[in-house]
Design a protein around this motif. Structure first.
Motif, short mmCIF file in Angstrom:
data_model
loop_
_atom_site.label_atom_id
_atom_site.label_comp_id
_atom_site.label_asym_id
_atom_site.label_seq_id
_atom_site.Cartn_x
_atom_site.Cartn_y
_atom_site.Cartn_z
N LEU A 104 0.82 -1.22 0.00
CA LEU A 104 0.00 0.00 0.00
C LEU A 104 0.85 1.27 0.00
CD1 LEU A 104 -2.92 -0.79 2.48
CD2 LEU A 104 -2.76 -1.20 0.03
N VAL A 105 2.14 1.16 0.38
CA VAL A 105 2.96 2.38 0.43
C VAL A 105 3.92 2.48 -0.75
CG1 VAL A 105 2.79 2.60 2.94
CG2 VAL A 105 4.72 1.33 1.94
N VAL A 106 3.90 1.46 -1.63
CA VAL A 106 4.80 1.51 -2.78
C VAL A 106 4.16 2.41 -3.84
CG1 VAL A 106 5.98 0.17 -4.56
CG2 VAL A 106 5.58 -0.83 -2.29
N PRO A 107 4.83 3.51 -4.21
CA PRO A 107 4.20 4.44 -5.16
C PRO A 107 4.20 3.88 -6.58
CG PRO A 107 6.39 5.20 -4.55
CD PRO A 107 6.15 3.95 -3.76
N ARG A 108 3.07 4.08 -7.26
CA ARG A 108 2.99 3.78 -8.69
C ARG A 108 2.60 5.08 -9.37
NH1 ARG A 108 0.50 -0.50 -6.53
NH2 ARG A 108 1.73 -2.41 -6.47
N ALA A 109 3.42 5.52 -10.31
CA ALA A 109 3.21 6.81 -10.98
C ALA A 109 3.06 7.92 -9.94
CB ALA A 109 1.99 6.74 -11.89
N GLY A 110 3.90 7.84 -8.88
CA GLY A 110 3.91 8.90 -7.88
C GLY A 110 2.74 8.88 -6.91
N LEU A 132 -3.85 9.81 5.84
CA LEU A 132 -4.29 8.51 6.34
C LEU A 132 -4.92 8.74 7.71
CD1 LEU A 132 -4.43 5.39 6.55
CD2 LEU A 132 -2.02 5.42 7.26
N LEU A 133 -6.22 8.40 7.83
CA LEU A 133 -6.93 8.58 9.09
C LEU A 133 -7.02 7.25 9.82
CD1 LEU A 133 -8.80 10.13 11.09
CD2 LEU A 133 -10.71 9.53 9.58
N LEU A 144 -0.21 -0.37 9.59
CA LEU A 144 -0.27 0.67 8.55
C LEU A 144 0.75 1.77 8.83
CD1 LEU A 144 -4.04 1.38 7.83
CD2 LEU A 144 -2.27 0.83 6.15
N CYS A 145 0.79 2.20 10.10
CA CYS A 145 1.73 3.25 10.48
C CYS A 145 3.16 2.79 10.26
CB CYS A 145 1.48 3.65 11.94
SG CYS A 145 2.57 4.96 12.53
#
Lengths: 175, 215
Positions: free
Chosen positions: B126-132, B140-141, B151-152
Protein backbone atom coordinates in the motif's frame (compact mmCIF):
# COMPACT_ATOMS: atom_id res chain seq x y z
CA UNK A 1 -50.59 12.06 31.59
CA UNK A 2 -50.33 10.58 28.09
CA UNK A 3 -48.87 7.08 28.03
CA UNK A 4 -45.16 7.09 27.39
CA UNK A 5 -42.81 4.30 26.38
CA UNK A 6 -39.41 3.24 27.59
CA UNK A 7 -36.83 1.18 25.72
CA UNK A 8 -34.31 -1.05 27.46
CA UNK A 9 -31.27 -2.32 25.54
CA UNK A 10 -28.66 -4.57 27.17
CA UNK A 11 -26.37 -4.65 24.12
CA UNK A 12 -25.62 -7.29 21.53
CA UNK A 13 -22.12 -8.42 22.42
CA UNK A 14 -22.21 -9.46 26.07
CA UNK A 15 -25.03 -10.76 28.25
CA UNK A 16 -26.12 -8.38 31.00
CA UNK A 17 -28.47 -10.43 33.18
CA UNK A 18 -28.19 -8.08 36.14
CA UNK A 19 -29.59 -5.09 34.21
CA UNK A 20 -32.45 -7.08 32.67
CA UNK A 21 -33.46 -8.49 36.08
CA UNK A 22 -33.19 -5.08 37.71
CA UNK A 23 -35.44 -3.33 35.18
CA UNK A 24 -37.98 -6.17 35.11
CA UNK A 25 -38.11 -6.22 38.93
CA UNK A 26 -41.33 -4.98 40.52
CA UNK A 27 -39.93 -1.78 42.04
CA UNK A 28 -38.38 -0.62 38.74
CA UNK A 29 -41.58 -1.43 36.82
CA UNK A 30 -43.65 0.44 39.40
CA UNK A 31 -41.28 3.40 39.11
CA UNK A 32 -41.74 3.35 35.33
CA UNK A 33 -45.54 3.16 35.64
CA UNK A 34 -45.64 5.97 38.21
CA UNK A 35 -43.67 8.16 35.81
CA UNK A 36 -46.17 7.41 33.05
CA UNK A 37 -44.09 4.87 31.13
CA UNK A 38 -46.72 2.21 30.60
CA UNK A 39 -44.95 0.56 27.65
CA UNK A 40 -41.54 -1.11 27.90
CA UNK A 41 -39.73 -2.46 24.85
CA UNK A 42 -36.77 -4.71 25.69
CA UNK A 43 -33.83 -5.76 23.53
CA UNK A 44 -32.40 -8.56 25.65
CA UNK A 45 -29.61 -9.88 23.39
CA UNK A 46 -27.93 -12.99 24.72
CA UNK A 47 -29.38 -12.45 28.17
CA UNK A 48 -31.79 -15.16 29.30
CA UNK A 49 -33.70 -15.16 32.54
CA UNK A 50 -35.01 -18.31 34.19
CA UNK A 51 -38.52 -16.91 34.65
CA UNK A 52 -38.86 -15.77 31.05
CA UNK A 53 -39.54 -17.96 28.07
CA UNK A 54 -36.64 -18.44 25.69
CA UNK A 55 -36.79 -15.23 23.70
CA UNK A 56 -36.22 -15.40 19.99
CA UNK A 57 -36.40 -12.73 17.33
CA UNK A 58 -40.20 -12.97 17.49
CA UNK A 59 -41.24 -10.54 20.23
CA UNK A 60 -42.70 -11.97 23.40
CA UNK A 61 -45.29 -9.97 25.29
CA UNK A 62 -46.31 -9.81 28.91
CA UNK A 63 -47.79 -7.41 31.41
CA UNK A 64 -46.40 -6.73 34.86
CA UNK A 65 -47.14 -4.01 37.40
CA UNK A 66 -49.30 -2.20 34.87
CA UNK A 67 -46.55 -2.04 32.27
CA UNK A 68 -46.93 -3.63 28.83
CA UNK A 69 -43.63 -5.37 28.16
CA UNK A 70 -42.39 -6.60 24.82
CA UNK A 71 -39.10 -8.53 24.54
CA UNK A 72 -36.94 -9.59 21.60
CA UNK A 73 -33.25 -10.45 21.23
CA UNK A 74 -31.63 -8.73 18.23
CA UNK A 75 -32.37 -6.30 15.41
CA UNK A 76 -29.90 -5.00 12.82
CA UNK A 77 -30.61 -1.43 13.92
CA UNK A 78 -32.14 -0.06 17.10
CA UNK A 79 -32.69 3.44 15.77
CA UNK A 80 -36.43 2.98 15.11
CA UNK A 81 -36.95 1.67 18.64
CA UNK A 82 -34.95 4.55 20.11
CA UNK A 83 -36.98 7.07 18.07
CA UNK A 84 -40.26 5.61 19.34
CA UNK A 85 -39.18 5.75 22.99
CA UNK A 86 -39.44 8.65 25.42
CA UNK A 87 -36.86 7.16 27.77
CA UNK A 88 -33.99 4.80 27.00
CA UNK A 89 -32.30 2.62 29.59
CA UNK A 90 -29.09 1.18 28.21
CA UNK A 91 -25.78 -0.54 28.82
CA UNK A 92 -22.92 1.97 28.61
CA UNK A 93 -21.73 1.22 25.06
CA UNK A 94 -20.45 4.52 23.69
CA UNK A 95 -22.01 3.99 20.25
CA UNK A 96 -25.46 3.48 21.73
CA UNK A 97 -24.98 6.43 24.09
CA UNK A 98 -24.18 8.78 21.20
CA UNK A 99 -27.04 7.42 19.05
CA UNK A 100 -29.59 7.91 21.84
CA UNK A 101 -28.38 11.38 22.83
CA UNK A 102 -28.31 12.55 19.19
CA UNK A 103 -31.96 11.50 18.90
CA UNK A 104 -32.65 13.76 21.86
CA UNK A 105 -33.93 11.05 24.20
CA UNK A 106 -33.68 10.95 27.98
CA UNK A 107 -31.10 8.29 28.84
CA UNK A 108 -30.24 6.24 31.90
CA UNK A 109 -27.07 4.18 31.41
CA UNK A 110 -25.92 1.31 33.57
CA UNK A 111 -22.28 0.28 33.10
CA UNK A 112 -21.71 -3.46 33.02
CA UNK A 113 -19.16 -3.87 35.79
CA UNK A 114 -18.75 -7.56 34.94
CA UNK A 115 -16.77 -6.61 31.84
CA UNK A 116 -13.01 -6.45 32.24
CA UNK A 117 -11.12 -3.28 31.26
CA UNK A 118 -14.41 -1.49 30.98
CA UNK A 119 -13.37 1.99 29.94
CA UNK A 120 -16.93 2.61 28.76
CA UNK A 121 -17.82 3.27 32.37
CA UNK A 122 -15.62 6.38 32.01
CA UNK A 123 -17.80 7.79 29.23
CA UNK A 124 -20.94 7.19 31.26
CA UNK A 125 -19.51 8.96 34.28
CA UNK A 126 -18.09 11.88 32.28
CA UNK A 127 -21.39 12.47 30.45
CA UNK A 128 -23.27 12.14 33.75
CA UNK A 129 -21.06 14.87 35.21
CA UNK A 130 -21.96 17.08 32.25
CA UNK A 131 -25.65 16.25 32.82
CA UNK A 132 -26.23 14.79 29.36
CA UNK A 133 -27.49 11.54 30.88
CA UNK A 134 -28.00 9.70 34.14
CA UNK A 135 -25.47 6.99 34.95
CA UNK A 136 -26.19 4.58 37.78
CA UNK A 137 -25.28 1.15 39.08
CA UNK A 138 -27.55 -1.89 38.69
CA UNK A 139 -29.07 -1.76 42.22
CA UNK A 140 -29.92 1.94 41.74
CA UNK A 141 -31.92 1.60 38.52
CA UNK A 142 -35.35 1.81 40.19
CA UNK A 143 -34.33 4.88 42.17
CA UNK A 144 -32.82 6.51 39.06
CA UNK A 145 -36.13 6.04 37.23
CA UNK A 146 -38.08 7.41 40.20
CA UNK A 147 -35.76 10.45 40.56
CA UNK A 148 -35.57 11.12 36.81
CA UNK A 149 -36.17 14.75 35.96
CA UNK A 150 -35.86 14.98 32.18
CA UNK A 151 -35.94 18.77 32.26
CA UNK A 152 -32.65 18.81 34.20
CA UNK A 153 -30.80 17.00 31.39
CA UNK A 154 -28.70 19.11 29.04
CA UNK A 155 -29.15 18.37 25.32
CA UNK A 156 -26.14 16.74 23.65
CA UNK A 157 -24.59 18.95 20.94
CA UNK A 158 -25.44 18.06 17.35
CA UNK A 159 -22.74 16.60 15.12
CA UNK A 160 -20.43 19.30 13.77
CA UNK A 161 -17.84 18.14 11.26
CA UNK A 162 -16.13 21.52 10.96
CA UNK A 163 -13.49 21.00 13.67
CA UNK A 164 -12.19 17.78 12.10
CA UNK A 165 -12.16 19.50 8.70
CA UNK A 166 -10.13 22.33 10.31
CA UNK A 167 -7.58 19.80 11.60
CA UNK A 168 -7.14 18.34 8.11
CA UNK A 169 -7.03 21.84 6.57
CA UNK A 170 -4.22 22.76 8.99
CA UNK A 171 -2.37 19.56 8.23
CA UNK A 172 -2.69 19.94 4.45
CA UNK A 173 -1.75 23.63 4.49
CA UNK A 174 -5.13 25.05 3.43
CA UNK A 175 -5.07 27.29 6.51
CA UNK B 1 37.12 -8.33 9.07
CA UNK B 2 36.01 -6.56 5.91
CA UNK B 3 32.57 -8.21 6.17
CA UNK B 4 32.24 -7.00 9.75
CA UNK B 5 33.15 -3.47 8.68
CA UNK B 6 30.51 -3.55 5.92
CA UNK B 7 27.82 -4.81 8.31
CA UNK B 8 28.79 -2.24 10.91
CA UNK B 9 28.72 0.49 8.28
CA UNK B 10 25.26 -0.59 7.10
CA UNK B 11 23.93 -0.66 10.64
CA UNK B 12 25.32 2.83 11.28
CA UNK B 13 23.81 4.13 8.04
CA UNK B 14 20.43 2.63 8.91
CA UNK B 15 20.44 4.15 12.36
CA UNK B 16 21.51 7.52 11.02
CA UNK B 17 18.84 7.49 8.32
CA UNK B 18 16.12 6.36 10.76
CA UNK B 19 17.17 9.01 13.25
CA UNK B 20 17.18 11.68 10.55
CA UNK B 21 13.72 10.68 9.24
CA UNK B 22 12.30 10.72 12.76
CA UNK B 23 14.01 14.05 13.54
CA UNK B 24 12.39 15.60 10.49
CA UNK B 25 9.04 14.19 11.64
CA UNK B 26 9.37 15.71 15.10
CA UNK B 27 10.65 19.03 13.79
CA UNK B 28 7.81 19.06 11.28
CA UNK B 29 10.36 20.29 8.75
CA UNK B 30 8.46 18.37 6.11
CA UNK B 31 5.79 21.01 5.51
CA UNK B 32 3.11 20.31 3.03
CA UNK B 33 3.17 22.84 0.19
CA UNK B 34 0.12 25.08 0.42
CA UNK B 35 -2.32 23.68 -2.10
CA UNK B 36 -4.43 25.93 -4.26
CA UNK B 37 -7.90 26.45 -2.84
CA UNK B 38 -9.38 24.42 -5.68
CA UNK B 39 -7.17 21.34 -5.30
CA UNK B 40 -8.53 18.19 -3.70
CA UNK B 41 -6.83 15.86 -1.24
CA UNK B 42 -7.11 12.10 -1.29
CA UNK B 43 -7.97 10.56 2.07
CA UNK B 44 -7.60 6.95 3.13
CA UNK B 45 -9.47 5.70 6.16
CA UNK B 46 -8.69 2.71 8.33
CA UNK B 47 -11.88 1.05 9.60
CA UNK B 48 -11.10 -0.80 12.80
CA UNK B 49 -14.51 -2.58 13.15
CA UNK B 50 -17.41 -1.90 15.53
CA UNK B 51 -17.29 1.44 17.31
CA UNK B 52 -13.99 2.35 15.64
CA UNK B 53 -15.65 2.06 12.22
CA UNK B 54 -18.68 4.07 13.38
CA UNK B 55 -16.49 6.94 14.54
CA UNK B 56 -14.18 6.91 11.49
CA UNK B 57 -17.16 7.02 9.11
CA UNK B 58 -18.73 9.84 11.11
CA UNK B 59 -15.50 11.86 10.95
CA UNK B 60 -15.17 11.66 7.17
CA UNK B 61 -18.91 12.13 6.60
CA UNK B 62 -18.53 15.73 7.74
CA UNK B 63 -15.74 16.61 5.30
CA UNK B 64 -16.18 19.06 2.45
CA UNK B 65 -16.37 16.72 -0.54
CA UNK B 66 -14.98 19.30 -2.95
CA UNK B 67 -11.73 19.43 -0.98
CA UNK B 68 -11.39 15.89 0.36
CA UNK B 69 -12.24 12.71 -1.51
CA UNK B 70 -12.02 9.22 -0.08
CA UNK B 71 -9.46 7.25 -2.04
CA UNK B 72 -9.57 4.10 0.06
CA UNK B 73 -11.24 2.38 2.95
CA UNK B 74 -8.85 -0.08 4.58
CA UNK B 75 -10.22 -2.85 6.76
CA UNK B 76 -8.94 -5.93 8.59
CA UNK B 77 -9.43 -9.37 7.07
CA UNK B 78 -12.88 -10.77 7.77
CA UNK B 79 -14.50 -7.49 8.80
CA UNK B 80 -17.30 -7.59 6.22
CA UNK B 81 -19.55 -5.41 8.37
CA UNK B 82 -17.19 -2.42 8.03
CA UNK B 83 -17.16 -2.89 4.24
CA UNK B 84 -20.96 -2.88 4.10
CA UNK B 85 -21.17 0.26 6.17
CA UNK B 86 -18.45 2.02 4.16
CA UNK B 87 -20.16 1.35 0.83
CA UNK B 88 -22.66 4.18 1.32
CA UNK B 89 -19.78 6.68 1.57
CA UNK B 90 -17.73 5.16 -1.25
CA UNK B 91 -17.47 6.93 -4.56
CA UNK B 92 -16.86 5.07 -7.83
CA UNK B 93 -13.12 5.66 -7.44
CA UNK B 94 -12.95 4.54 -3.80
CA UNK B 95 -10.94 1.39 -3.25
CA UNK B 96 -11.83 -1.14 -0.57
CA UNK B 97 -8.59 -2.70 0.64
CA UNK B 98 -8.32 -5.67 2.96
CA UNK B 99 -5.19 -6.14 5.05
CA UNK B 100 -4.22 -9.07 7.32
CA UNK B 101 -4.92 -8.65 11.02
CA UNK B 102 -2.02 -7.83 13.35
CA UNK B 103 -3.77 -9.63 16.19
CA UNK B 104 -7.01 -11.58 16.43
CA UNK B 105 -9.29 -11.01 19.39
CA UNK B 106 -7.97 -12.94 22.43
CA UNK B 107 -4.80 -14.00 20.58
CA UNK B 108 -2.01 -14.52 23.15
CA UNK B 109 0.55 -11.70 23.14
CA UNK B 110 3.47 -14.13 22.69
CA UNK B 111 2.37 -14.95 19.13
CA UNK B 112 1.71 -11.33 18.13
CA UNK B 113 5.22 -10.67 16.70
CA UNK B 114 4.66 -13.40 14.10
CA UNK B 115 1.18 -12.22 13.02
CA UNK B 116 2.39 -8.61 13.13
CA UNK B 117 5.12 -9.31 10.58
CA UNK B 118 2.80 -11.39 8.40
CA UNK B 119 0.40 -8.46 8.47
CA UNK B 120 3.25 -6.08 7.65
CA UNK B 121 4.23 -8.11 4.58
CA UNK B 122 0.61 -8.15 3.46
CA UNK B 123 0.27 -4.39 3.85
CA UNK B 124 3.56 -3.00 2.57
CA UNK B 125 2.27 -2.89 -1.04
CA UNK B 126 0.00 0.00 0.00
CA UNK B 127 2.96 2.38 0.43
CA UNK B 128 4.80 1.51 -2.78
CA UNK B 129 4.20 4.44 -5.16
CA UNK B 130 2.99 3.78 -8.69
CA UNK B 131 3.21 6.81 -10.98
CA UNK B 132 3.91 8.90 -7.88
CA UNK B 133 0.71 7.80 -6.15
CA UNK B 134 -0.22 5.31 -3.47
CA UNK B 135 -3.64 4.01 -2.41
CA UNK B 136 -3.13 5.88 0.86
CA UNK B 137 -3.26 9.30 -0.78
CA UNK B 138 -2.44 12.53 1.06
CA UNK B 139 -3.99 11.77 4.44
CA UNK B 140 -4.29 8.51 6.34
CA UNK B 141 -6.93 8.58 9.09
CA UNK B 142 -6.69 6.03 11.89
CA UNK B 143 -8.48 5.53 15.21
CA UNK B 144 -7.44 2.04 16.32
CA UNK B 145 -7.34 -0.77 17.15
CA UNK B 146 -4.20 -2.92 16.65
CA UNK B 147 -4.01 -3.43 12.90
CA UNK B 148 -3.56 0.29 12.19
CA UNK B 149 -0.18 0.04 13.95
CA UNK B 150 0.88 -2.06 10.94
CA UNK B 151 -0.27 0.67 8.55
CA UNK B 152 1.73 3.25 10.48
CA UNK B 153 4.81 0.99 10.41
CA UNK B 154 4.48 0.66 6.63
CA UNK B 155 4.29 4.44 6.24
CA UNK B 156 7.48 4.73 8.30
CA UNK B 157 9.23 2.18 6.09
CA UNK B 158 8.25 4.32 3.11
CA UNK B 159 9.56 7.45 4.85
CA UNK B 160 12.82 5.62 5.55
CA UNK B 161 13.13 4.72 1.87
CA UNK B 162 12.17 8.23 0.81
CA UNK B 163 8.87 7.44 -0.91
CA UNK B 164 6.00 9.94 -0.76
CA UNK B 165 3.80 9.22 2.27
CA UNK B 166 0.46 10.45 3.58
CA UNK B 167 0.15 12.67 6.62
CA UNK B 168 -1.06 10.42 9.43
CA UNK B 169 -3.91 11.64 11.62
CA UNK B 170 -4.92 9.54 14.62
CA UNK B 171 -8.16 10.36 16.48
CA UNK B 172 -8.56 8.63 19.83
CA UNK B 173 -12.05 7.24 20.36
CA UNK B 174 -14.79 9.27 22.07
CA UNK B 175 -15.00 6.31 24.47
CA UNK B 176 -11.52 7.09 25.81
CA UNK B 177 -11.98 9.64 28.57
CA UNK B 178 -9.20 9.16 31.10
CA UNK B 179 -6.81 6.61 29.58
CA UNK B 180 -5.31 6.19 26.13
CA UNK B 181 -5.92 3.01 24.12
CA UNK B 182 -2.98 0.67 23.56
CA UNK B 183 -2.76 1.61 19.87
CA UNK B 184 -2.98 5.27 20.84
CA UNK B 185 -0.08 4.88 23.27
CA UNK B 186 2.02 3.07 20.68
CA UNK B 187 1.25 5.43 17.81
CA UNK B 188 1.26 8.82 19.51
CA UNK B 189 4.97 9.60 18.80
CA UNK B 190 4.74 8.27 15.24
CA UNK B 191 1.69 9.97 13.75
CA UNK B 192 1.68 13.54 12.45
CA UNK B 193 -1.38 14.53 14.48
CA UNK B 194 -2.56 12.78 17.63
CA UNK B 195 -6.02 14.06 18.51
CA UNK B 196 -7.96 13.28 21.70
CA UNK B 197 -11.60 14.15 22.35
CA UNK B 198 -11.55 14.64 26.14
CA UNK B 199 -9.51 17.29 27.98
CA UNK B 200 -8.37 14.77 30.62
CA UNK B 201 -6.38 12.91 27.94
CA UNK B 202 -4.40 15.93 26.76
CA UNK B 203 -2.03 15.55 29.70
CA UNK B 204 -1.62 11.80 29.14
CA UNK B 205 0.73 12.21 26.21
CA UNK B 206 2.93 15.13 25.22
CA UNK B 207 1.89 14.50 21.63
CA UNK B 208 -1.84 14.79 22.33
CA UNK B 209 -3.95 17.66 21.05
CA UNK B 210 -7.40 18.14 22.53
CA UNK B 211 -9.91 19.43 19.98
CA UNK B 212 -13.23 18.73 21.67
CA UNK B 213 -15.79 16.18 20.55
CA UNK B 214 -15.31 15.43 16.89
CA UNK B 215 -18.01 12.81 16.44
Amino acid sequence: MSPRSAFLTVGATAPFDALLSAVLADDALRALRDKGYTRLEVQCGKTQLPDLVQVSSAPWHTQRQGVDISLWDFKPSLSEDIKRADLVISHAGSGTIVDVLRLGKALIVVPNTALLHNHQEEVARALHERRHLISCSVPDVARAIRDLDTSSLIPFPAFDGSEFQTILDEEMGFI
Amino acid sequence: MAALAVVLGLVLLTITRAGYVYWIHRKSVRRVARPSSTSTCAVSVFLGSGGHTTEALQLVAGLDGSRYNIRAFIFSAGDSLSVQRASSLSGSATQLIEIPRARRVHQPLSTVPRTFFLSLFGTIRLVVPRAGQTPLGDILLMNGPGTCVVLCACVWIARFVGWPTPRMVYVESFARVTSLSLSGKILSPFVDRFIVQWPQLASRSRFAEHRGWLI
